[in-house]
Design a protein around this motif. Structure first.
Motif, short mmCIF file in Angstrom:
data_model
loop_
_atom_site.label_atom_id
_atom_site.label_comp_id
_atom_site.label_asym_id
_atom_site.label_seq_id
_atom_site.Cartn_x
_atom_site.Cartn_y
_atom_site.Cartn_z
N UNK A 298 70.22 -23.33 -130.66
CA UNK A 298 70.92 -23.79 -129.45
C UNK A 298 69.94 -23.84 -128.30
N UNK A 299 69.99 -24.96 -127.58
CA UNK A 299 69.18 -25.09 -126.37
C UNK A 299 70.16 -25.18 -125.20
N UNK A 300 70.10 -24.16 -124.34
CA UNK A 300 71.02 -24.06 -123.21
C UNK A 300 70.29 -24.48 -121.95
N UNK A 301 70.88 -25.40 -121.18
CA UNK A 301 70.27 -25.87 -119.93
C UNK A 301 71.22 -25.59 -118.78
N UNK A 302 70.66 -25.05 -117.70
CA UNK A 302 71.46 -24.77 -116.52
C UNK A 302 70.72 -25.27 -115.29
N UNK A 303 71.39 -26.11 -114.51
CA UNK A 303 70.83 -26.57 -113.24
C UNK A 303 71.09 -25.47 -112.21
N UNK A 304 70.03 -24.80 -111.78
CA UNK A 304 70.15 -23.65 -110.89
C UNK A 304 70.71 -24.05 -109.54
N UNK A 305 70.41 -25.27 -109.08
CA UNK A 305 70.87 -25.71 -107.78
C UNK A 305 72.39 -25.87 -107.75
N UNK A 306 73.02 -26.08 -108.90
CA UNK A 306 74.48 -26.21 -108.97
C UNK A 306 75.16 -24.88 -108.69
N UNK A 307 74.44 -23.77 -108.84
CA UNK A 307 75.03 -22.45 -108.60
C UNK A 307 75.11 -22.12 -107.11
N UNK A 308 74.32 -22.82 -106.28
CA UNK A 308 74.28 -22.58 -104.84
C UNK A 308 74.00 -21.10 -104.52
N UNK A 309 72.87 -20.64 -105.00
CA UNK A 309 72.47 -19.25 -104.80
C UNK A 309 71.84 -19.07 -103.42
N UNK A 310 71.93 -17.85 -102.92
CA UNK A 310 71.25 -17.55 -101.66
C UNK A 310 69.74 -17.55 -101.93
N UNK A 311 68.91 -17.84 -100.93
CA UNK A 311 67.46 -17.92 -101.15
C UNK A 311 66.83 -16.69 -101.82
N UNK A 312 67.17 -15.45 -101.41
CA UNK A 312 66.54 -14.31 -102.10
C UNK A 312 66.90 -14.23 -103.58
N UNK A 313 68.16 -14.52 -103.90
CA UNK A 313 68.60 -14.47 -105.31
C UNK A 313 67.91 -15.59 -106.08
N UNK A 314 67.81 -16.77 -105.47
CA UNK A 314 67.14 -17.90 -106.12
C UNK A 314 65.69 -17.57 -106.45
N UNK A 315 64.98 -16.96 -105.50
CA UNK A 315 63.57 -16.64 -105.72
C UNK A 315 63.40 -15.56 -106.80
N UNK A 316 64.32 -14.59 -106.83
CA UNK A 316 64.25 -13.56 -107.89
C UNK A 316 64.53 -14.19 -109.25
N UNK A 317 65.50 -15.12 -109.30
CA UNK A 317 65.83 -15.80 -110.56
C UNK A 317 64.65 -16.64 -111.03
N UNK A 318 64.00 -17.31 -110.10
CA UNK A 318 62.84 -18.14 -110.43
C UNK A 318 61.71 -17.28 -111.00
N UNK A 319 61.50 -16.12 -110.39
CA UNK A 319 60.45 -15.21 -110.88
C UNK A 319 60.81 -14.64 -112.25
N UNK A 320 62.08 -14.29 -112.45
CA UNK A 320 62.51 -13.73 -113.74
C UNK A 320 62.46 -14.79 -114.85
N UNK A 321 62.84 -16.02 -114.51
CA UNK A 321 62.88 -17.08 -115.52
C UNK A 321 61.48 -17.47 -115.95
N UNK A 322 60.54 -17.48 -115.02
CA UNK A 322 59.15 -17.80 -115.35
C UNK A 322 59.02 -19.20 -115.92
N UNK A 323 58.42 -19.30 -117.10
CA UNK A 323 58.18 -20.60 -117.72
C UNK A 323 59.45 -21.23 -118.29
N UNK A 324 60.54 -20.48 -118.30
CA UNK A 324 61.81 -21.05 -118.80
C UNK A 324 62.46 -21.94 -117.76
#
Length: 134
Positions: free
Chosen positions: A34-60
Motif C-alpha cells: 500500500x502506498x499512502x499519500x497525504x497532502x499536508x497542506x489540506x490539513x491546515x496545520x499551524x506553522x510550528x506543527x507543520x515544521x515538526x511534521x516536515x522534520x519527522x517525515x524527512x525524505x517521506x
C-alpha cells in the motif's frame, strides 16, 4: 487516535502496488503493498506543527508537500493498509506534541568550588608529565 490524525487518514489516498515482501507466488499476482499519500497542506496545520511534521517525515515528504508512506510488511492488502494508516496517525500525533523547553541549570557555590578543585588537580597531573631535567 486524535481528531487530526483521523482527519489525515480520511484525506489520504491509497494505491496498491506490487510488493517485494512475503507472500510466496502470490506476490507476483496480487498488488499487496500500500502506498499512502497525504497532502499536508489540506490539513491546515499551524506553522510550528507543520515544521515538526516536515522534520519527522524527512525524505517521506516530497517537494509538493505530500507525505508518501509505503507499507509492505504483511502478506495481505488489508494488513498493509492498516499498518500504513497507523504509521501516518503516529507521525501526525508526534508532530502535535510540543517539545519541552530546556531549563538552564545553575551550579551552587559548593559545586563550583568542587569542579574548580578537580580542574586544578587535573592540570597539576598534566604539568607533572613534562620532561624531567636530570
Amino acid at each position: 487516535m486524535s481528531d487530526l490524525a483521523n482527519r489525515a487518514v480520511a484525506l489520504s489516498e491509497e494505491s496498491f502496488i506490487a510488493s517485494s515482501g512475503p507472500g510466496g507466488q502470490n506476490v507476483n499476482k496480487v498488488a499487496t503493498a500500500v502506498q499512502l499519500r497525504l497532502d499536508v497542506f489540506a490539513l491546515r496545520l499551524s506553522p510550528p506543527v507543520f515544521h515538526r511534521l516536515k522534520a519527522l517525515a524527512g525524505s517521506r515528504m516530497n517537494a509538493r508537500g505530500e507525505i508518501v508512506l509505503t507499507a509492505r510488511n504483511y502478506r495481505t492488502q488489508e494488513a498493509n493498509r492498516q499498518d500504513a494508516r497507523e504509521r501516518l496517525a503516529r507521525l501526525i500525533e508526534q508532530a502535535q506534541e510540543e517539545p519541552r523547553t530546556r531549563k538552564k541549570s545553575r551550579v551552587n557555590r559548593v559545586g563550583k568550588t568542587k569542579r574548580l578543585k578537580g580542574k586544578k588537580a587535573r592540570s597539576q597531573v598534566k604539568a607533572n608529565r613534562g620532561k624531567v631535567d636530570w
